[in-house]
Design a protein around this motif. Structure first.
Motif, PDB file in Angstrom:
ATOM      1  N   ARG A   1     -13.766  18.975 -12.273  1.00 16.58           N
ATOM      2  CA  ARG A   1     -13.350  20.314 -12.673  1.00 16.58           C
ATOM      3  C   ARG A   1     -14.486  21.284 -12.924  1.00 16.58           C
ATOM      4  O   ARG A   1     -14.233  22.449 -13.192  1.00 16.58           O
ATOM      5  CB  ARG A   1     -12.521  20.245 -13.965  1.00 16.58           C
ATOM      6  CG  ARG A   1     -11.442  19.182 -13.922  1.00 16.58           C
ATOM      7  CD  ARG A   1     -10.386  19.452 -14.929  1.00 16.58           C
ATOM      8  NE  ARG A   1     -10.945  19.573 -16.273  1.00 16.58           N
ATOM      9  CZ  ARG A   1     -10.257  19.968 -17.328  1.00 16.58           C
ATOM     10  NH1 ARG A   1      -9.002  20.323 -17.194  1.00 16.58           N
ATOM     11  NH2 ARG A   1     -10.813  20.049 -18.505  1.00 16.58           N
ATOM     12  N   SER A   2     -15.750  20.818 -12.898  1.00 13.10           N
ATOM     13  CA  SER A   2     -16.785  21.764 -13.290  1.00 13.10           C
ATOM     14  C   SER A   2     -17.769  22.020 -12.161  1.00 13.10           C
ATOM     15  O   SER A   2     -18.162  21.117 -11.430  1.00 13.10           O
ATOM     16  CB  SER A   2     -17.520  21.268 -14.534  1.00 13.10           C
ATOM     17  OG  SER A   2     -18.102  20.014 -14.302  1.00 13.10           O
ATOM     18  N   ASP A   3     -18.146  23.269 -12.052  1.00 10.60           N
ATOM     19  CA  ASP A   3     -19.141  23.662 -11.060  1.00 10.60           C
ATOM     20  C   ASP A   3     -20.462  22.963 -11.350  1.00 10.60           C
ATOM     21  O   ASP A   3     -21.204  22.602 -10.456  1.00 10.60           O
ATOM     22  CB  ASP A   3     -19.324  25.181 -11.102  1.00 10.60           C
ATOM     23  CG  ASP A   3     -18.024  25.891 -10.838  1.00 10.60           C
ATOM     24  OD1 ASP A   3     -17.724  26.146  -9.660  1.00 10.60           O
ATOM     25  OD2 ASP A   3     -17.269  26.163 -11.805  1.00 10.60           O
TER      26      ASP A   3
ATOM     27  N   ARG B   1     -16.219  29.835  -5.152  1.00 11.74           N
ATOM     28  CA  ARG B   1     -16.836  28.909  -6.111  1.00 11.74           C
ATOM     29  C   ARG B   1     -18.111  28.348  -5.497  1.00 11.74           C
ATOM     30  O   ARG B   1     -18.231  28.244  -4.271  1.00 11.74           O
ATOM     31  CB  ARG B   1     -15.866  27.764  -6.439  1.00 11.74           C
ATOM     32  CG  ARG B   1     -14.616  28.195  -7.179  1.00 11.74           C
ATOM     33  CD  ARG B   1     -14.853  28.485  -8.640  1.00 11.74           C
ATOM     34  NE  ARG B   1     -15.065  27.292  -9.450  1.00 11.74           N
ATOM     35  CZ  ARG B   1     -14.100  26.608 -10.058  1.00 11.74           C
ATOM     36  NH1 ARG B   1     -12.847  26.983  -9.937  1.00 11.74           N
ATOM     37  NH2 ARG B   1     -14.383  25.543 -10.807  1.00 11.74           N
TER      38      ARG B   1
ATOM     39  N   ALA C   1      -6.006  21.391 -13.209  1.00 13.48           N
ATOM     40  CA  ALA C   1      -6.830  20.479 -12.416  1.00 13.48           C
ATOM     41  C   ALA C   1      -6.175  19.116 -12.272  1.00 13.48           C
ATOM     42  O   ALA C   1      -6.718  18.094 -12.651  1.00 13.48           O
ATOM     43  CB  ALA C   1      -8.220  20.344 -13.016  1.00 13.48           C
TER      44      ALA C   1
ATOM     45  N   ALA D   1      -9.473  20.903  -2.725  1.00 14.61           N
ATOM     46  CA  ALA D   1     -10.177  20.444  -3.916  1.00 14.61           C
ATOM     47  C   ALA D   1     -11.495  19.782  -3.534  1.00 14.61           C
ATOM     48  O   ALA D   1     -11.620  19.230  -2.455  1.00 14.61           O
ATOM     49  CB  ALA D   1      -9.300  19.466  -4.683  1.00 14.61           C
TER      50      ALA D   1
ATOM     51  N   LYS E   1     -14.105  21.667  -7.985  1.00 13.83           N
ATOM     52  CA  LYS E   1     -13.116  22.738  -8.114  1.00 13.83           C
ATOM     53  C   LYS E   1     -11.741  22.223  -7.720  1.00 13.83           C
ATOM     54  O   LYS E   1     -11.614  21.231  -7.023  1.00 13.83           O
ATOM     55  CB  LYS E   1     -13.496  23.934  -7.227  1.00 13.83           C
ATOM     56  CG  LYS E   1     -13.660  23.568  -5.758  1.00 13.83           C
ATOM     57  CD  LYS E   1     -13.982  24.779  -4.920  1.00 13.83           C
ATOM     58  CE  LYS E   1     -12.754  25.583  -4.595  1.00 13.83           C
ATOM     59  NZ  LYS E   1     -11.804  24.919  -3.702  1.00 13.83           N
TER      60      LYS E   1
ATOM     61  N   TYR F   1     -17.557  34.370  -8.864  1.00 18.44           N
ATOM     62  CA  TYR F   1     -16.282  33.820  -9.309  1.00 18.44           C
ATOM     63  C   TYR F   1     -16.560  33.011 -10.565  1.00 18.44           C
ATOM     64  O   TYR F   1     -17.677  33.001 -11.069  1.00 18.44           O
ATOM     65  CB  TYR F   1     -15.674  32.952  -8.194  1.00 18.44           C
ATOM     66  CG  TYR F   1     -14.176  32.716  -8.279  1.00 18.44           C
ATOM     67  CD1 TYR F   1     -13.374  33.500  -9.091  1.00 18.44           C
ATOM     68  CD2 TYR F   1     -13.570  31.704  -7.553  1.00 18.44           C
ATOM     69  CE1 TYR F   1     -12.009  33.283  -9.155  1.00 18.44           C
ATOM     70  CE2 TYR F   1     -12.203  31.472  -7.611  1.00 18.44           C
ATOM     71  CZ  TYR F   1     -11.428  32.264  -8.418  1.00 18.44           C
ATOM     72  OH  TYR F   1     -10.076  32.044  -8.482  1.00 18.44           O
ATOM     73  N   LYS F   2     -15.553  32.308 -11.059  1.00 18.03           N
ATOM     74  CA  LYS F   2     -15.758  31.541 -12.289  1.00 18.03           C
ATOM     75  C   LYS F   2     -16.818  30.459 -12.105  1.00 18.03           C
ATOM     76  O   LYS F   2     -17.057  29.977 -10.990  1.00 18.03           O
ATOM     77  CB  LYS F   2     -14.438  30.928 -12.744  1.00 18.03           C
ATOM     78  CG  LYS F   2     -13.888  29.875 -11.798  1.00 18.03           C
ATOM     79  CD  LYS F   2     -12.559  29.327 -12.282  1.00 18.03           C
ATOM     80  CE  LYS F   2     -11.377  30.091 -11.730  1.00 18.03           C
ATOM     81  NZ  LYS F   2     -10.087  29.396 -11.907  1.00 18.03           N
TER      82      LYS F   2
ATOM     83  N   GLU G   1     -17.812  25.897  -2.774  1.00 19.63           N
ATOM     84  CA  GLU G   1     -17.445  26.440  -1.458  1.00 19.63           C
ATOM     85  C   GLU G   1     -18.646  27.059  -0.764  1.00 19.63           C
ATOM     86  O   GLU G   1     -18.799  26.952   0.452  1.00 19.63           O
ATOM     87  CB  GLU G   1     -16.315  27.476  -1.621  1.00 19.63           C
ATOM     88  CG  GLU G   1     -15.010  26.842  -2.025  1.00 19.63           C
ATOM     89  CD  GLU G   1     -13.953  27.845  -2.483  1.00 19.63           C
ATOM     90  OE1 GLU G   1     -12.814  27.699  -2.076  1.00 19.63           O
ATOM     91  OE2 GLU G   1     -14.290  28.771  -3.251  1.00 19.63           O
TER      92      GLU G   1
ATOM     93  N   LYS H   1     -18.040  26.830 -14.259  1.00 18.21           N
ATOM     94  CA  LYS H   1     -17.743  25.975 -15.418  1.00 18.21           C
ATOM     95  C   LYS H   1     -18.830  24.929 -15.634  1.00 18.21           C
ATOM     96  O   LYS H   1     -19.281  24.311 -14.683  1.00 18.21           O
ATOM     97  CB  LYS H   1     -16.395  25.266 -15.209  1.00 18.21           C
ATOM     98  CG  LYS H   1     -15.227  26.223 -15.079  1.00 18.21           C
ATOM     99  CD  LYS H   1     -13.890  25.502 -15.039  1.00 18.21           C
ATOM    100  CE  LYS H   1     -12.762  26.523 -14.926  1.00 18.21           C
ATOM    101  NZ  LYS H   1     -11.436  25.917 -15.029  1.00 18.21           N
TER     102      LYS H   1
ATOM    103  N   THR I   1      -9.391  24.607 -19.955  1.00 19.86           N
ATOM    104  CA  THR I   1     -10.848  24.666 -19.933  1.00 19.86           C
ATOM    105  C   THR I   1     -11.436  24.232 -21.275  1.00 19.86           C
ATOM    106  O   THR I   1     -12.595  23.853 -21.355  1.00 19.86           O
ATOM    107  CB  THR I   1     -11.299  26.093 -19.554  1.00 19.86           C
ATOM    108  OG1 THR I   1     -10.787  26.363 -18.247  1.00 19.86           O
ATOM    109  CG2 THR I   1     -12.800  26.223 -19.509  1.00 19.86           C
TER     110      THR I   1
END
Lengths: 379, 426
Positions: free
Chosen positions: B218-220, B367, A185, B326, B319, B199-200, B370, B202, B123
């Motif tokens: 970085r996290s959903d 994600r 990231a 991004a 993401k 999908y993943k 998205e 986080k 992660t």
């Protein structure tokens, strides 16, 4: 009794989760959780946190590779046993933190760390360069466009003095991701090193039927560059795919979905440099890193071009930015046109966005600064 | 396994930064398969390309994640890394360890793996790097039975949640990041171990808007600490800063002579909303204009603290670039209490609202950020049962393309063209 391969489900335990963190807190941390009043960095790598109870926690932060052996971890444990009552912690940026509960325990700890060669450099605090967060690279990953541990070691060797000092206008966060998947990231880092591919995927017609779901491979392409196609293997016609090379942006998502479409290449792959990202909401909103150098080669083992580029950007920033200004805040204040001029980085079409929503990044005002790049109009 | 010549890697043993090559050579003396890791890595440095094959699905019974399969594409040359699977261990919150626990993990990995690790993966997991398929079940047995520990996430599931160090050693944490991280990790063990998502996904928990775990990037699902009352001011400490008796920014700029501390230049003028001023030697803040950016608090930690009515802001959908570029997390819920009293039920309700919808409409490998982009923020807010507010956007739309719904328009969409023509000839 251990695992019995003949009765794999016998006595099985699952879904335990992680150990509760409270088992691992040093006493001074456990006793003062939620009671901390303030902190101060006493010298590079050494912090004190002061509690409303009057307790103090002294932290010595040391840099570490991310790829480390159990031999090294055991050595860290020896240090923690000797000085820190058997506790230690790791930061999100791969630093190790040794904590003690009184000032007189700090120097013996530092002396011990320094007596062990260059294994435990003290630093990584305040307005300096802290450890680089990064991904696996060639040591474990199947999709990388560069290595991770190698270039990180080379860059940190060169920037070492910035790790052990606090002379910059603000903290500078560097990150490396070895491909566009960006497990690391890096997209919101002051300086991001990003592994990039530049050759479209090859198609292994002999293997594709056995290892790929063709519709998934086709759907994997965000630009619709992959189409169904017939191919001939051993005189027989098989179903395969073809790639419209002009539409390929080398993201590698097809290879993620289909092992028969490899795109890594010694000449094609290398590192792009993006700058000016930040995560913190302090002063300005979080920002993405922006591409300023689209490609530098994978010159192993020390990536001299990458090291040089990072050092150059860092030093121009260090000289030119105001106190507290992050790299991206500085670049926005002076204007990106000035960033390229001051850093002496040639600007090319590769830095102009032509993907989705690109128009938002094009200049739609008559306000800009004249720089060396506009001299041919004004000279 | 014999030692290989590694002339390229050997050049990474010099220099002041700790060398992973030196460390691996030391490990190889005890575990010779590490010579093969070095050997294959040397080959990659020579060929400038990876020598790991694509994928390989391995794991432990009953789990769909936690192990990442990896095989060498040159196993005859380097049999020690023929299989080189990764084991992700769920790290303890904020990555504090007792040496007893870390040594037990080292012994486990001595027994079953290469001896090489990552502390930690991106992660947050403690990553054990390189073992053979036949070692996985015995390792998992010892991990669960002897250490009482578990694997983290991989694949299309809830990835191992992570948090900043929070109230354990930070004066700014607006909620107990460790406790909510632990509680939700335990609450969602099934979601971590058995992939059922598009999908993943986080979770990341940051105690304040400085966001030390990069939750917003970085996290959903990002839970970022904040407060709703006034910044606490200790006027006596403000004077100490102005007199130069306390170091600005916790001493983080002490390596260079920036001149005497200037509260106007370093605090008031850098406040993004300009909501601070001096009245004599008293610092004043118009808290109704404050956006809680943390700058003033960062610069004068002994004088300023977050308010006392604390909670968190929820940002959803961050993401990295693959595939559509991004995204940062979008601010969805301005303030939520993060309360252990009710087992974090308010947070759980929000998460499950997102999941119920995303598991239904999310496409394969999409994600949640998205999916949000695909359907639009108004639709997402409606799904979440959240009234749109100006805080949800940076600015209102500049295009006129509103997706009016039939029930929002007087008389609905059904009309009679014949009636229309009676009044409006063509």
């Amino acid at each position: 009794m251990g695992y019995d391969p003949n009765n794999p489900m016998e006595g099985r335990i699952t879904d335990l989760g992680p150990p509760h963190y409270s088992k691992f807190l040093p006493p001074v941390i456990a006793n003062n959780k939620g009671k901390w009043l303030y902190h101060e960095i006493l010298e590079p790598g050494v912090l004190v946190h002061v509690s409303e109870t009057g307790d103090e926690c002294y932290t010595v932060r040391v840099g570490s590779a991310r790829l480390i052996s159990i031999e090294l971890i055991r050595e860290m444990c020896d240090i923690a046993d000797k000085h820190c009552d058997g506790y230690l912690r790791f930061t999100t940026r791969n630093n190790v933190e040794f904590m003690v509960d009184s000032r007189d325990k700090v120097q013996p700890l530092i002396d011990d760390l320094k007596s062990r060669g260059n294994k435990f450099p003290v630093g990584g605090t305040g307005a300096g360069v802290t450890n680089i967060v990064h991904t696996q690279g060639w040591v474990h990953c199947h999709t990388p466009a560069t290595d991770a541990s190698g270039p990180v070691k080379a860059v940190m060797d060169e920037l070492f003095d910035y790790f052990t000092s606090m002379t910059l206008p603000a903290q500078v966060r560097i990150a490396l991701a070895c491909c566009l998947n960006m497990c690391g990231a890096v997209h919101a880092s002051d300086i991001a090193l990003l592994g990039v591919h530049r050759k479209p995927p090859m198609i292994d017609h002999e293997r594709i039927t056995g290892v790929c779901e063709l519709p998934l491979a086709i759907a994997a392409c965000p630009l619709g560059a992959i189409k169904p196609a017939k191919a001939e293997v051993n005189g027989e016609e098989i179903k395969s795919v073809k790639v419209n090379v002009e539409r390929c942006m080398f993201c590698g998502n097809c290879y993620t979905m289909c092992p028969a479409m490899p795109l890594a290449d010694p000449e094609g792959d290398g590192i792009a440099i993006l700058v000016g990202g930040k995560v913190s909401n302090s002063r300005s909103a979080p920002k993405f890193s922006k591409m300023v150098i689209p490609f530098l080669p994978n010159n192993t083992p020390r990536w001299p071009e990458v090291v040089e580029a990072v050092k150059n950007i860092l030093e121009v920033y260090a000289k030119d930015a105001r106190k507290y200004e992050r790299v991206g805040e500085w670049a926005e204040r002076i204007g990106w046109e000035k960033f390229f001029e001051k850093c002496n980085i040639p600007f090319t079409d590769k830095c102009v966005d032509d993907y989705r929503l690109a128009y938002d990044t094009w200049r739609t005002t008559t306000q800009f600064k004249y720089t060396n790049a506009t001299a041919k109009y004004t000279g | 396994m014999p030692k290989h010549d590694t002339p390229l890697l050997d050049q990474l043993e010099s220099g002041p930064w700790p060398s992973f090559v030196t460390d691996m050579k030391r490990m190889a003396e005890k575990k010779p398969e590490v010579y093969d890791i070095l050997g294959q890595l040397e080959l990659s440095f020579k060929d400038r390309i990876t020598h790991w094959k694509h994928g390989g699905i391995v794991g432990v019974f009953g789990y769909g994640g936690g192990i990442v399969g990896r095989y060498s594409d040159v196993p005859q040359q380097f049999p020690g890394v023929e299989h080189f699977h990764t084991v992700r261990l769920n790290q303890p919150a904020s990555k504090y360890y007792s040496t007893e626990n870390l040594r037990a993990i080292c012994d486990l990995w001595d027994k079953y793996g290469s001896g090489m690790t990552n502390l930690h993966g991106s992660t947050g997991d403690l990553v054990l790097l390189g073992t053979r398929t036949e070692n996985l079940e015995p390792l998992f047995w010892d991990l669960t039975h002897d250490l009482g520990q578990d694997l983290g996430g991989s694949g299309s599931n809830l990835r191992t949640p992570s948090c900043c160090l929070g109230q354990s050693r930070c004066e700014w944490a607006c909620y107990d990041t460790q406790e909510v991280c632990y509680a939700l990790t335990m609450h969602y063990q099934d979601e971590i171990h058995r992939p059922a998502f598009p999908y993943k996904f986080k979770f990341k928990f940051s105690g304040c808007p400085n966001d030390c775990v990069a939750a917003i990037a970085r996290s959903d699902f990002a839970l970022i600490g904040t407060w709703k009352d006034d910044i606490r001011i200790d006027q006596a400490a403000v004077k100490e800063y102005m007199a130069g008796n306390y170091p600005a920014n916790g001493g983080s700029h002490s390596g260079r002579d920036w001149g005497a501390f200037d509260i106007r230049k370093e605090v008031l003028d850098l406040c993004p909303t300009g909501c601070m001023w001096m009245e004599g030697d008293e610092l004043k803040i118009d808290n109704s204009e404050c956006t809680r950016c943390m700058h003033c608090i960062n610069v004068m930690p002994r004088a300023l603290r977050p308010g006392t009515e604390m909670g968190a802001t929820v940002c959803i959908g961050a993401k990295a670039p693959i595939l559509d570029g991004a995204q940062f997390g979008t601010m969805v819920i301005p303030f939520v209490k993060v309360d252990k009293e009710n087992d974090f039920q308010d947070v759980i309700d929000i998460i499950e609202n997102v999941w119920d919808w995303w598991m239904e409409v999310g496409k394969n490998r999409e994600r949640v950020g998205e999916t949000m982009q695909r359907v639009g923020l108004p639709t997402f807010l409606e799904v979440m049962g959240i009234e749109p507010t100006p805080q949800h956007v940076k600015e209102p739309r500049s295009n006129p393309y509103v997706f009016w719904k039939e029930e929002e328009v007087e008389g609905g969409f059904e009309r009679d063209i014949k009636e229309f023509r009676k009044r409006n000839a063509m």
